[in-house]
Scaffold this active site. Sequence first.
Site, PDB file in Angstrom:
ATOM      1  CG  HIS A 126     -47.456   1.933  78.864  1.00  0.00           C
ATOM      2  ND1 HIS A 126     -48.239   2.808  79.566  1.00  0.00           N
ATOM      3  CD2 HIS A 126     -46.080   1.879  79.278  1.00  0.00           C
ATOM      4  CE1 HIS A 126     -47.453   3.313  80.445  1.00  0.00           C
ATOM      5  NE2 HIS A 126     -46.250   2.944  80.413  1.00  0.00           N
ATOM      6  CG  ASP A 163     -44.511   2.467  85.697  1.00  0.00           C
ATOM      7  OD1 ASP A 163     -43.704   1.647  85.502  1.00  0.00           O
ATOM      8  OD2 ASP A 163     -44.510   3.665  85.067  1.00  0.00           O
ATOM      9  CG  HIS A 165     -44.245   6.643  82.300  1.00  0.00           C
ATOM     10  ND1 HIS A 165     -43.075   5.929  82.664  1.00  0.00           N
ATOM     11  CD2 HIS A 165     -43.933   7.942  81.793  1.00  0.00           C
ATOM     12  CE1 HIS A 165     -42.046   6.630  82.385  1.00  0.00           C
ATOM     13  NE2 HIS A 165     -42.539   7.807  81.888  1.00  0.00           N
ATOM     14  CG  ASP A 247     -41.052   4.476  86.094  1.00  0.00           C
ATOM     15  OD1 ASP A 247     -41.969   4.131  87.155  1.00  0.00           O
ATOM     16  OD2 ASP A 247     -41.455   3.970  84.818  1.00  0.00           O
TER      17      ASP A 247
END
Length: 314
Positions: A126, A163, A165, A247
Site C-alpha cells: 500500500h 492479498d 486488499h 487475508d
Amino acid sequence: MTTALITHPEGLLHQTPAKVHEQVGRLDFVLRAIEDLPLDRHLAPLARRDQITTLHDPAYVDHVLTSVPESGFAFLDSETDDETALSPTSLNAVLRAVGGAALAVDLVVTGKTKNAFVAMRPPGHHALRAAAMGFCFFGNVALAARHAMDVHGLSRVAIVDFDVHHGNGTQALLWDEPRALVVTSQQMPLWPGTGAVEERGAHDNVLNLPLAPGTGGAEMREAYAETVFPRLRAFNPELILISAGFDCHRDDPLAELNWRESDYDWLTRNLCAIANSCCAGRVVSVLEGGYDLPALAASARVHVQALLRAHADD
C-alpha cells in the site's frame, strides 16, 4: 537446491499500537509454522537509501528515516493517522523488509535457489511514492521488481498480488513501467477502494481482478484460470514476484472472502507451474497481509510447501 527463506529477528521488533491488526504475532506465527521445513535460511539485509529512492520520493524516504520516535509511536499514515506507525525499534525492520526482498531476487535470478519466500514485516503493497499507508512504509515488492530490472537487467517482471486488499501502492509505483506486469486480485468493494478493471496502467501493464464479497475458492480458481494465467503466459516473464497476503481466508477479520488453505496451495502450485514453463521456475514470494493468526500460519505453511514442491515438479 531448495526454497530460500529470508527473514530476520528484527522483523519482530516493529511494534504497532494495540488496536492495529498488523502485530508482531503475525511474523512469529508464520515462522513457527514453517520452522520444520527444509529451507535455505538467510538473514534479510538492511536496504540502502539509494535502493529505496528508485521508486520513492527522496524527501519522503528521508522523512521515514528521521521519524523514528524515542518512545511511543510516530504516525506516518496521512490518510487515517492512526494505523501506520513507527516505534523506536521499527526502522531496521522496515529497511530489512526491503532488503530481504532484494536479496531474494538476487538469490533466485543468479540461480542460487529456484524460488524464495520473504517472511518479514511490515508489509509494503500500500506504500505510495511519497506516503505511508495501510501498515506499509515502502513498496517492498515493487522495489524488488525494480531491483530485478535495474541490477539484473530483466525486461519482463510479473507481480501477482493475491492479498484481499488491492495493492494500490504497487500499482501506482509501477503504473508507468512497461517492463512490469502488475496483476492483482482483491475483494471489491473494500478498502482502499482502488483496483477496478478499468485501471490498466500506462502501458496496459496492470490487470485487476475484483472479487465480490463472499467469493470462495471455486470462483477464485475459475477467475484465475480464465483471466490471470493466460495473461501471465502471454507476458512470458523472466521472474514472478508474489505479494502473498493471506487475508482472503474465510477466518480473516478484515474482509469477507471465503478461501481456505487448499486454495492458497492451488494458486501457488499454478503460479510455480507457469514459472517452470517460462522462467526456470524463478519465483519470489513476499509476505503481505493476513490477520487471523492460526489461518495466517496454516496458509503460509501450505504456500511454502508448494514452493518446495515446485522443485520436484520442474
